[in-house]
Scaffold this motif. Structure first.
Motif, PDB file in Angstrom:
ATOM      1  N   GLY A  31       0.813  -1.209   0.000  1.00 15.48           N
ATOM      2  CA  GLY A  31       0.000   0.000   0.000  1.00 15.48           C
ATOM      3  C   GLY A  31       0.845   1.256   0.000  1.00 15.48           C
ATOM      4  O   GLY A  31       0.644   2.168   0.812  1.00 15.48           O
ATOM      5  N   VAL A  32       1.803   1.306  -0.906  1.00 12.39           N
ATOM      6  CA  VAL A  32       2.692   2.460  -1.016  1.00 12.39           C
ATOM      7  C   VAL A  32       2.611   3.018  -2.440  1.00 12.39           C
ATOM      8  O   VAL A  32       2.153   2.343  -3.358  1.00 12.39           O
ATOM      9  CB  VAL A  32       4.161   2.079  -0.721  1.00 12.39           C
ATOM     10  CG1 VAL A  32       4.307   1.567   0.702  1.00 12.39           C
ATOM     11  CG2 VAL A  32       4.673   1.039  -1.722  1.00 12.39           C
ATOM     12  N   ILE A  33       3.057   4.245  -2.596  1.00 11.51           N
ATOM     13  CA  ILE A  33       3.320   4.775  -3.921  1.00 11.51           C
ATOM     14  C   ILE A  33       4.823   4.634  -4.140  1.00 11.51           C
ATOM     15  O   ILE A  33       5.618   4.987  -3.258  1.00 11.51           O
ATOM     16  CB  ILE A  33       2.849   6.231  -4.072  1.00 11.51           C
ATOM     17  CG1 ILE A  33       3.106   6.728  -5.501  1.00 11.51           C
ATOM     18  CG2 ILE A  33       3.468   7.156  -3.043  1.00 11.51           C
ATOM     19  CD1 ILE A  33       2.431   8.056  -5.813  1.00 11.51           C
ATOM     20  N   ALA A  34       5.213   4.060  -5.271  1.00 10.35           N
ATOM     21  CA  ALA A  34       6.626   3.751  -5.494  1.00 10.35           C
ATOM     22  C   ALA A  34       7.197   4.558  -6.646  1.00 10.35           C
ATOM     23  O   ALA A  34       6.513   4.825  -7.642  1.00 10.35           O
ATOM     24  CB  ALA A  34       6.819   2.266  -5.765  1.00 10.35           C
ATOM     25  N   VAL A  35       8.455   4.923  -6.478  1.00 15.87           N
ATOM     26  CA  VAL A  35       9.234   5.612  -7.502  1.00 15.87           C
ATOM     27  C   VAL A  35      10.414   4.705  -7.824  1.00 15.87           C
ATOM     28  O   VAL A  35      11.370   4.611  -7.052  1.00 15.87           O
ATOM     29  CB  VAL A  35       9.719   6.991  -7.014  1.00 15.87           C
ATOM     30  CG1 VAL A  35      10.559   7.677  -8.086  1.00 15.87           C
ATOM     31  CG2 VAL A  35       8.542   7.867  -6.597  1.00 15.87           C
ATOM     32  N   SER A  36      10.330   3.987  -8.942  1.00 23.62           N
ATOM     33  CA  SER A  36      11.381   3.048  -9.344  1.00 23.62           C
ATOM     34  C   SER A  36      12.324   3.772 -10.299  1.00 23.62           C
ATOM     35  O   SER A  36      11.921   4.192 -11.387  1.00 23.62           O
ATOM     36  CB  SER A  36      10.758   1.821 -10.016  1.00 23.62           C
ATOM     37  OG  SER A  36      11.722   0.842 -10.298  1.00 23.62           O
ATOM     38  N   VAL A  37      13.575   3.919  -9.898  1.00 17.64           N
ATOM     39  CA  VAL A  37      14.495   4.849 -10.553  1.00 17.64           C
ATOM     40  C   VAL A  37      15.200   4.220 -11.752  1.00 17.64           C
ATOM     41  O   VAL A  37      15.785   3.138 -11.657  1.00 17.64           O
ATOM     42  CB  VAL A  37      15.542   5.372  -9.547  1.00 17.64           C
ATOM     43  CG1 VAL A  37      16.418   6.439 -10.203  1.00 17.64           C
ATOM     44  CG2 VAL A  37      14.857   5.914  -8.299  1.00 17.64           C
ATOM     45  N   GLU A  38      15.160   4.908 -12.866  1.00 21.04           N
ATOM     46  CA  GLU A  38      15.866   4.503 -14.081  1.00 21.04           C
ATOM     47  C   GLU A  38      17.189   5.267 -14.120  1.00 21.04           C
ATOM     48  O   GLU A  38      17.346   6.288 -14.811  1.00 21.04           O
ATOM     49  CB  GLU A  38      15.010   4.824 -15.316  1.00 21.04           C
ATOM     50  CG  GLU A  38      15.603   4.375 -16.641  1.00 21.04           C
ATOM     51  CD  GLU A  38      15.502   2.878 -16.889  1.00 21.04           C
ATOM     52  OE1 GLU A  38      15.702   2.476 -18.041  1.00 21.04           O
ATOM     53  OE2 GLU A  38      15.234   2.116 -15.943  1.00 21.04           O
ATOM     54  N   TYR A  39      18.152   4.791 -13.334  1.00 17.69           N
ATOM     55  CA  TYR A  39      19.431   5.496 -13.218  1.00 17.69           C
ATOM     56  C   TYR A  39      20.375   5.096 -14.357  1.00 17.69           C
ATOM     57  O   TYR A  39      20.197   4.082 -15.018  1.00 17.69           O
ATOM     58  CB  TYR A  39      20.073   5.234 -11.859  1.00 17.69           C
ATOM     59  CG  TYR A  39      20.320   3.780 -11.502  1.00 17.69           C
ATOM     60  CD1 TYR A  39      21.460   3.108 -11.952  1.00 17.69           C
ATOM     61  CD2 TYR A  39      19.436   3.080 -10.689  1.00 17.69           C
ATOM     62  CE1 TYR A  39      21.708   1.792 -11.620  1.00 17.69           C
ATOM     63  CE2 TYR A  39      19.679   1.755 -10.342  1.00 17.69           C
ATOM     64  CZ  TYR A  39      20.809   1.121 -10.807  1.00 17.69           C
ATOM     65  OH  TYR A  39      21.051  -0.193 -10.477  1.00 17.69           O
TER      66      TYR A  39
END
Length: 318
Positions: free
Chosen positions: A110-118
């Motif tokens: 139950g989170v909002i996720a920011v998956s990083v394209e580094y």
């Protein structure tokens, strides 16, 4: 005709092959998928450019329940910033593997996720990935995107990552501590999943082969490191490394797999954190009978589900 430049200097079958010229062939994690709505979980995703100058971007994930309510009536969700693995050389937030994993994690936690394209080495040697992930954490905490501002709780920020991503978690936390007076984001908790650490000298339980492999991968990703595999970024316990009491978060969960060649380093890291003067709380979880990042490749197995449950419980404060 084959030249010296075509000589293979680092070969990881089924994953990548590095040549003397610096050219790299990537075989793993190259199948990308588009964002959208996941049929199984109902999680929505979209891609966002964070910095047009560097090309830094991220894939955002929002659980289904938030799509069915008005923003004013929604409970604010923890924000999870995730760093994928791949030895700083492979992987993508847009890959089928990580897209699927984040869908499952977001739905369960139950989170909002920011998956990083580094940015990846060798095209962008370290510290490019560290800088990108630090910038992404700042971006997420500043709630510049509508999804994050409407649904995310900037007072409840977590970071997580697997393998090289777990290494990035550590380095982001150290930077958060040193930048605390400059308005660095407050990080509530961090999850290091099978983190990629190394060093010139083997720790208890570590094989010489593991020492050699991590040293080669690190040397390729960060050839400018003066201390080689004893650079504090890959070996947090190296002589002269900044003290672990400086970790810039309140809680840490370190996870390992029994049959993972990186497990001894993860265990040593956890022990060093627990023994330091850090004022946070550290937890350890070792999965028996499993290999490195097994939860990505066998997400439906009982042990992967148990690991997911532990990560979800950690985020919830248990």
């Amino acid at each position: 005709m084959e030249t010296d430049a075509d000589e293979v200097v680092l070969d990881a079958p089924e994953h990548f092959r590095v040549y003397k010229s610096g050219r790299i062939d990537r075989f793993h994690g190259t199948v990308l998928v588009a964002p959208g709505v996941d049929d199984a979980s109902g999680v929505s995703s979209k891609d966002v450019v964070l910095d047009a100058g560097t090309g830094l971007s991220a894939r955002l994930f929002l659980p289904n329940c938030q799509q069915q309510q008005q923003p004013s009536s929604c409970k604010k969700l923890p924000i999870l910033v995730y760093f994928h693995g791949g030895g700083f050389i492979l992987g993508s937030a847009k890959s089928a593997t990580y897209h699927s994993y984040l869908n499952s994690l977001v739905a369960a936690a139950g989170v909002i996720a920011v998956s990083v394209e580094y940015r990846l080495a060798p095209e962008h040697r370290l510290p490019a990935a560290y800088d990108d992930c630090w910038a992404a954490l700042q971006w997420a905490a500043s709630a510049q995107d509508a999804w994050v501002s409407e649904h995310g709780d900037a007072a409840s920020v977590f970071v997580a990552g697997d393998s090289a991503g777990g290494n990035i978690v550590h380095n982001v936390l150290m930077r958060a501590s040193s930048s605390a007076d400059d308005g660095a984001p407050r990080v509530e908790g961090a999850v290091l999943l099978h983190p990629f650490f190394g060093g010139r000298t083997a720790v208890v339980g570590e094989t010489q082969r593991a020492v050699t492999i991590t040293g080669k991968v690190w040397g390729f990703a960060c050839p400018d490191a003066a201390d080689g595999a004893d650079d504090p970024r890959i070996n947090p316990s190296a002589p002269g490394a900044p003290g672990l009491e400086r970790l810039g978060c309140e809680r840490v969960l370190v996870c390992a797999a029994e049959k993972d060649w990186l497990a001894p380093r993860a265990r040593a890291y956890y022990n060093d954190v627990a023994a330091s003067a850090w004022r946070g709380s550290a937890a350890w979880l070792e999965t028996e009978g499993e290999e490195h990042v097994f939860f990505l490749h066998k997400p439906e197995c009982d042990r992967a589900k148990a690991l997911m449950d532990r990560v979800v419980a950690f985020i919830a404060g248990a």
